[in-house]
Design an enzyme around this catalytic site. Structure first.
Site, PDB file in Angstrom:
ATOM      1  N   LEU A   1       0.807  -1.221   0.000  1.00 38.86           N
ATOM      2  CA  LEU A   1       0.000   0.000   0.000  1.00 38.86           C
ATOM      3  C   LEU A   1       0.834   1.263   0.000  1.00 38.86           C
ATOM      4  O   LEU A   1       0.581   2.189  -0.759  1.00 38.86           O
ATOM      5  CB  LEU A   1      -0.906   0.022   1.245  1.00 38.86           C
ATOM      6  CG  LEU A   1      -2.220  -0.715   1.204  1.00 38.86           C
ATOM      7  CD1 LEU A   1      -3.036  -0.317   2.415  1.00 38.86           C
ATOM      8  CD2 LEU A   1      -2.989  -0.425  -0.056  1.00 38.86           C
ATOM      9  N   ALA A   2       1.830   1.323   0.876  1.00 37.07           N
ATOM     10  CA  ALA A   2       2.606   2.563   1.021  1.00 37.07           C
ATOM     11  C   ALA A   2       3.408   2.844  -0.242  1.00 37.07           C
ATOM     12  O   ALA A   2       3.434   3.978  -0.735  1.00 37.07           O
ATOM     13  CB  ALA A   2       3.527   2.463   2.233  1.00 37.07           C
TER      14      ALA A   2
ATOM     15  N   HIS B   1      -0.163  -9.570  18.183  1.00 40.85           N
ATOM     16  CA  HIS B   1      -1.618  -9.540  17.976  1.00 40.85           C
ATOM     17  C   HIS B   1      -2.249 -10.564  18.906  1.00 40.85           C
ATOM     18  O   HIS B   1      -1.789 -11.695  18.980  1.00 40.85           O
ATOM     19  CB  HIS B   1      -1.950  -9.862  16.520  1.00 40.85           C
ATOM     20  CG  HIS B   1      -3.351  -9.481  16.147  1.00 40.85           C
ATOM     21  ND1 HIS B   1      -4.447 -10.154  16.633  1.00 40.85           N
ATOM     22  CD2 HIS B   1      -3.830  -8.484  15.369  1.00 40.85           C
ATOM     23  CE1 HIS B   1      -5.548  -9.573  16.151  1.00 40.85           C
ATOM     24  NE2 HIS B   1      -5.195  -8.567  15.384  1.00 40.85           N
TER      25      HIS B   1
ATOM     26  N   ARG C   1      -4.365  -3.766  21.483  1.00 39.87           N
ATOM     27  CA  ARG C   1      -3.749  -5.082  21.302  1.00 39.87           C
ATOM     28  C   ARG C   1      -2.704  -5.428  22.346  1.00 39.87           C
ATOM     29  O   ARG C   1      -2.586  -6.584  22.751  1.00 39.87           O
ATOM     30  CB  ARG C   1      -3.118  -5.136  19.911  1.00 39.87           C
ATOM     31  CG  ARG C   1      -4.175  -5.146  18.842  1.00 39.87           C
ATOM     32  CD  ARG C   1      -3.587  -5.088  17.465  1.00 39.87           C
ATOM     33  NE  ARG C   1      -4.668  -5.154  16.497  1.00 39.87           N
ATOM     34  CZ  ARG C   1      -4.502  -4.993  15.189  1.00 39.87           C
ATOM     35  NH1 ARG C   1      -3.295  -4.752  14.706  1.00 39.87           N
ATOM     36  NH2 ARG C   1      -5.517  -5.079  14.377  1.00 39.87           N
TER      37      ARG C   1
ATOM     38  N   HIS D   1       3.062  -9.690  15.113  1.00 41.99           N
ATOM     39  CA  HIS D   1       2.195  -9.185  14.056  1.00 41.99           C
ATOM     40  C   HIS D   1       2.746  -7.977  13.306  1.00 41.99           C
ATOM     41  O   HIS D   1       2.617  -7.889  12.092  1.00 41.99           O
ATOM     42  CB  HIS D   1       0.849  -8.815  14.685  1.00 41.99           C
ATOM     43  CG  HIS D   1      -0.172  -8.337  13.709  1.00 41.99           C
ATOM     44  ND1 HIS D   1      -0.544  -9.077  12.613  1.00 41.99           N
ATOM     45  CD2 HIS D   1      -0.916  -7.186  13.655  1.00 41.99           C
ATOM     46  CE1 HIS D   1      -1.479  -8.407  11.929  1.00 41.99           C
ATOM     47  NE2 HIS D   1      -1.700  -7.257  12.530  1.00 41.99           N
TER      48      HIS D   1
ATOM     49  N   GLU E   1       5.104   0.212   6.884  1.00 43.69           N
ATOM     50  CA  GLU E   1       5.505  -0.440   8.135  1.00 43.69           C
ATOM     51  C   GLU E   1       7.005  -0.297   8.387  1.00 43.69           C
ATOM     52  O   GLU E   1       7.465  -0.333   9.526  1.00 43.69           O
ATOM     53  CB  GLU E   1       5.104  -1.928   8.135  1.00 43.69           C
ATOM     54  CG  GLU E   1       5.333  -2.589   9.500  1.00 43.69           C
ATOM     55  CD  GLU E   1       4.852  -4.028   9.598  1.00 43.69           C
ATOM     56  OE1 GLU E   1       4.009  -4.424   8.771  1.00 43.69           O
ATOM     57  OE2 GLU E   1       5.319  -4.741  10.501  1.00 43.69           O
TER      58      GLU E   1
ATOM     59  N   ARG F   1       0.427  -0.052  18.135  1.00 41.90           N
ATOM     60  CA  ARG F   1      -0.440   0.458  17.082  1.00 41.90           C
ATOM     61  C   ARG F   1      -1.886   0.061  17.333  1.00 41.90           C
ATOM     62  O   ARG F   1      -2.157  -1.070  17.752  1.00 41.90           O
ATOM     63  CB  ARG F   1       0.014  -0.106  15.731  1.00 41.90           C
ATOM     64  CG  ARG F   1      -0.902   0.291  14.583  1.00 41.90           C
ATOM     65  CD  ARG F   1      -0.354  -0.135  13.241  1.00 41.90           C
ATOM     66  NE  ARG F   1      -0.299  -1.576  13.056  1.00 41.90           N
ATOM     67  CZ  ARG F   1      -1.372  -2.347  12.853  1.00 41.90           C
ATOM     68  NH1 ARG F   1      -2.576  -1.818  12.849  1.00 41.90           N
ATOM     69  NH2 ARG F   1      -1.224  -3.649  12.676  1.00 41.90           N
TER      70      ARG F   1
ATOM     71  N   LEU G   1      -3.257   0.230   7.761  1.00 42.56           N
ATOM     72  CA  LEU G   1      -3.626   0.495   6.365  1.00 42.56           C
ATOM     73  C   LEU G   1      -3.658   2.004   6.160  1.00 42.56           C
ATOM     74  O   LEU G   1      -3.226   2.529   5.136  1.00 42.56           O
ATOM     75  CB  LEU G   1      -4.993  -0.120   6.052  1.00 42.56           C
ATOM     76  CG  LEU G   1      -5.029  -1.657   6.022  1.00 42.56           C
ATOM     77  CD1 LEU G   1      -6.456  -2.152   5.800  1.00 42.56           C
ATOM     78  CD2 LEU G   1      -4.121  -2.198   4.942  1.00 42.56           C
TER      79      LEU G   1
END
Lengths: 623, 248
Positions: free
Chosen positions: A13-14, A236, A297, A364, A402, A412, A418
């Site tokens: 994505l980034a 996670h 988390r 995670h 990330e 986080r 995302l």
């Protein structure tokens, strides 16, 4: 001056958002990836993306999102970055919708939002339980459009090995290895970005994809890029254990009403469905009445660990707790969580619509990563004109996604990754363009000698790797590395084990030198490529372990019981005042970014202040 | 002695080399998948005859059946190797590379052709820009649910591997790309460029290559109703052809 050239390493994505921002301005971009970009690890994100759109009329706002994010990260995040991210979030979600992401809808046809951890608002937009996949596909499609138009060129079988620096220490390009042929090749670029994701494979098994070795980040670190907050690794709370990987069971399961419990009676042997309500211990709901199963988390993972390991109350005495969705109608589960229902069914064989899932925490996400710079406006937002945003300490080398470090602090919040990947790309692309426009002389003018020397160095390195004839199987060595890192550097940490890990990692370096390459061929020699990754993973493991060893406090994901301050429940009591005093002392001492710099002798650790100008740190509470 | 899993693997040193077979015995573990078998072979690359060999090359990434990378032919059936559980497979487990793509090495193939097909059919929405241009169009829940089925396509290649009309030397774009045309032509904004996409599948290698064998829909791991989409596209291309004719 020649048209500037941009190199983007990584197609998640980034990376892709950065590509789009550059291509949209008419720039030419080369993209490098170890997989066709459509298969990048972003596909694994399940639950959703945060943005305070306030569709449910709860009075949510970007400011509340900002506060939840900073508090969720235990105040270690850089506030200008966070504020920028939260303020851009609603527009980013709309943008992705315009690109065709199949977000779930309300009856009126608007975007639907659900609950996630660390907030009390419905703030998470989602496309079933495969949101990351859907977002990545949308960007992949936009990039393909630019590719067809001739603005983007993709190299989906070239792996980044290192950067090429000129005499002034500026990054002028990169060196790659061809995965199919082991051929070494360099590329010139006026601005280069690493968007190479997290280092989950340092822990052997995690929720990460097999490509997430952290190898590129580690290589950059070994070439002088500062690595920040490496010890902050998110565990996670809910994953399915497996031999090959630990599969994520999204936080959205709890966002949609999933409940965590264990039998009240230790070692209760009844089938889970036969255990009546009154014999179940909903330990998160009991301890955190306000946030319940949706505590952040770090807290959920620590509580599950405590119940299973310290109290021995896991299912059947083992290391498992129930994640129960069986009270939710099947149709609703299919519509909102279909993707993870399928994963559980396919990999475990039980239907989670009928039988409570059995889960345990797993490595995670890395909050830490390559250090990057920024400039801010008087409002505390990122200055959109600044070429320094997202730039590492090496001029011309950027990091985003990330692999960077600044958005999530010590922990986080779910559905913020995302988001930070996308808003990071929106910031990073323009910053790179700004940098290239203002630089002296282009990469084209740099001496060819620089590139030839780096290519030669890597050619020799790979020849040497192929010739390795020692006794260590690199894949087995990696398994051992992962087991040690999981044992000593995850949910609960103590200085004795951490010191042992730091020492043992030097042995791993020695043992690495005794590896067997297993394969002398040139075509897709995955063993030799892996040996190179393994070196890089060991170097990053040292950053994680040393940073954790030196940080004598508890913050977010970093839990050291020897330094834990117990928070008295009654805020009016004198004990609380006493606690607050100690908390402030501890916080003044430790609210700082860990910086690791590479040296032959191992990581050199120093600390930097954190910008907390907008939100004042306080002890976190979720009860 | 630990229970063993028997595996036969079709190997090939590089694109030009002749294929050959190797057999391995791997320790059984409950709930293990084909990926675990291949990882165990990496950790101990020795054949059943006791000969040292090279680790097997294969493609994989997410191991959750969401990236599509680890597709191969397992006991004759094309599928992802991560979600292929050993307990559900007859032994010896036979692993072969996908059948329609150039082989890079062993079980690893080059699926570039599938991504090129997405380019050819213009599988994207031409947005005006990434600036803050407000919310997208409203959509009904029904439409979203239908589109979501198609948007989960991983470009894994199961459908084209199983399709008798998709051959290594023809130019058929294949069911996956057709499914994407259907998806984008359904999108409220994507519809604006419907004709462009239809034109792309009306020429050589387009929808007329489909022989309606329906293998694609049977092997799709995401259960995408490919044949339904293709049938609707067939109708759309026919009326488009008629329109084109009348325009002349």
């Amino acid at each position: 001056m020649a048209k500037p050239k941009f190199l983007v390493v990584g197609g998640g994505l980034a990376g892709l958002m950065t590509v789009i921002k550059l291509a949209e301005e008419g720039h030419h971009v080369d993209v490098f990836s170890v997989v066709p970009v459509k298969r990048s690890h972003s596909v694994c994100a399940q639950g959703g993306i945060n943005g305070a759109v306030n569709t449910k009329g709860e009075g949510d706002s970007p400011d509340i999102h900002f506060y939840d994010t900073v508090k969720g990260g235990d105040f270690l995040a850089h506030q200008a970055f966070c504020k920028d991210m939260c303020y851009k979030a609603p527009a980013v979600i709309y943008l992705m919708d315009r690109m065709g992401v199949t977000f779930n809808r309300t009856p009126e046809g608007l975007l639907d939002f659900r609950r996630f951890g660390g907030t009390l608002y419905n703030r998470t937009a989602f496309a079933g339980a495969t949101t990351g996949q859907q977002l990545l596909y949308a960007l992949d499609e936009q990039v393909r459009r630019y590719e067809a138009a001739g603005l983007v060129k993709k190299y989906e079988n070239l792996e980044y090995l290192g950067m090429v620096k000129d005499e002034q220490g500026q990054c002028r390009g990169i060196v790659t290895v061809n995965l199919d042929s082991l051929e070494i090749q360099s590329f010139r670029g006026d601005a280069v970005v690493l968007a190479t994701g997290g280092p989950g494979l340092v822990f052997g098994r995690s929720t990460n994809s097999m490509i997430n070795t952290g190898s590129a980040a580690s290589s950059a670190y070994q070439q002088g890029v500062k690595y920040a907050n490496g010890e902050f690794v998110q565990i996670h709370p809910t994953a399915i254990p497996g031999y090959d990987k630990l599969r994520l069971m999204s936080e959205s399961a709890r966002g949609e009403g999933g409940r965590i419990w264990v039998p009240k009676k230790k070692g209760d042997e009844r089938e889970l469905r036969q255990i009546p309500e009154e014999d179940r211990w909903y330990f998160l709901e009991e301890k955190y009445p306000r946030f319940g199963n949706l505590v952040p988390r770090d807290i959920a993972a620590q509580e599950i660990y405590d119940v299973c390991v310290n109290k021995g109350m896991g299912i059947g005495g083992g290391h498992m707790v129930c994640l129960d969705l069986t009270h939710i109608p099947r149709e609703e589960l299919n519509r909102k969580l279909g993707g993870i229902m399928e994963i559980y069914e396919k990999f475990v064989g039980d239907d989670p619509r009928d039988i409570p899932m059995k889960i345990f925490p797993a490595v995670h996400y890395s909050m830490g990563g390559l250090w990057v710079d920024y400039e801010k406006t008087p409002d505390g937002l990122l200055d959109p004109q600044s070429p320094r945003n997202h730039m590492t300490n090496i001029p011309g080398l950027y990091a985003v996604g990330e692999v960077d470090y600044q958005y999530h602090g010590a922990n986080r919040l779910g559905a913020n990754s995302l988001l930070s990947c996308l808003t990071g790309g929106l910031v990073c692309g323009p910053a790179m363009a700004e940098y290239a426009a203002g630089m002296n002389g282009s990469a084209e003018d740099s001496s060819s000698r620089l590139f030839e020397e780096e290519e030669k160095k890597w050619q020799e390195r790979f020849e040497a790797l192929k010739d390795m004839k020692g006794d260590e199987n690199p894949f087995k060595l990696h398994q051992e590395l992962g087991e040690m890192m999981i044992r000593n550097c995850t949910i609960v940490r103590n200085n004795k084990d951490l010191q042992e890990t730091v020492d043992a990692l030097d042995d791993f370096t020695a043992r690495w030198k005794n590896c067997d390459s297993l394969d002398a061929g040139k075509a897709r020699n995955q063993s030799v490529l892996f040996i190179n990754h393994l070196w890089n993973m060991i170097e990053l493991a040292k950053v994680v372990a040393k940073g954790a060893l030196m940080r004598d406090e508890c913050r977010g994901s970093h839990l050291k019981p020897d330094f834990k301050l117990e928070q008295p429940k009654d805020q009016e009591s004198p004990e609380y005042q006493e606690y607050l005093k100690t908390w402030h002392e501890q916080n003044d001492k430790w609210l700082k970014t860990t910086i690791a710099e590479w040296s032959e002798k191992g990581p050199q650790i120093s600390y930097e202040p954190v910008d907390t100008s907008l939100i004042e740190p306080v002890p976190r509470r979720y009860d | 002695m630990a229970k063993k899993v028997e595996v036969r693997i079709k190997r090939q040193k590089d694109n030009q080399a002749e294929p050959y077979w190797e057999e391995f015995h791997v320790d059984y573990q409950p709930n293990m998948n084909v990926i675990t078998l291949l990882q165990e072979i990496q950790r101990n690359p020795v054949t059943v005859q006791g000969e040292k060999t090279t680790p097997v090359a294969w493609d994989c990434s997410c191991l959750e059946e969401i990236c599509g990378a680890c597709t191969m032919v397992i006991n004759g059936q094309v599928q992802q190797s991560c979600s292929a559980l050993v307990d559900n497979l007859e032994q010896p487990i036979v692993l072969e590379p996908m059948r329609k793509f150039p082989i890079v090495r062993d079980l690893l193939v080059d699926r570039t052709r599938m991504f090129e097909a997405l380019k050819k059919v213009k599988a994207w929405i031409p947005i005006d820009g990434t600036y803050d241009l407000g919310a997208g169009p409203k959509q009904s829940q029904t439409n979203q649910q239908e589109m979501y089925l198609y948007s989960r396509c991983m470009t894994c290649g199961c459908c084209v591997d199983a399709c008798p009309q998709y051959t290594p030397d023809n130019s058929f774009v294949g069911p996956a790309a057709l499914g994407q045309v259907f998806l984008f032509n359904q999108n409220p904004t994507g519809k604006f460029n419907k004709e462009e996409r239809l034109a792309a599948i009306m020429g050589d290698g387009g929808i007329q290559e489909c022989g309606n064998a329906q293998n694609c829909v049977r092997v799709c791991p995401k259960e995408i109703p490919l044949t339904t989409g293709i049938a609707k596209l067939n109708g759309a291309t026919l009326s488009q052809a008629l329109k084109n004719l009348l325009k002349k």
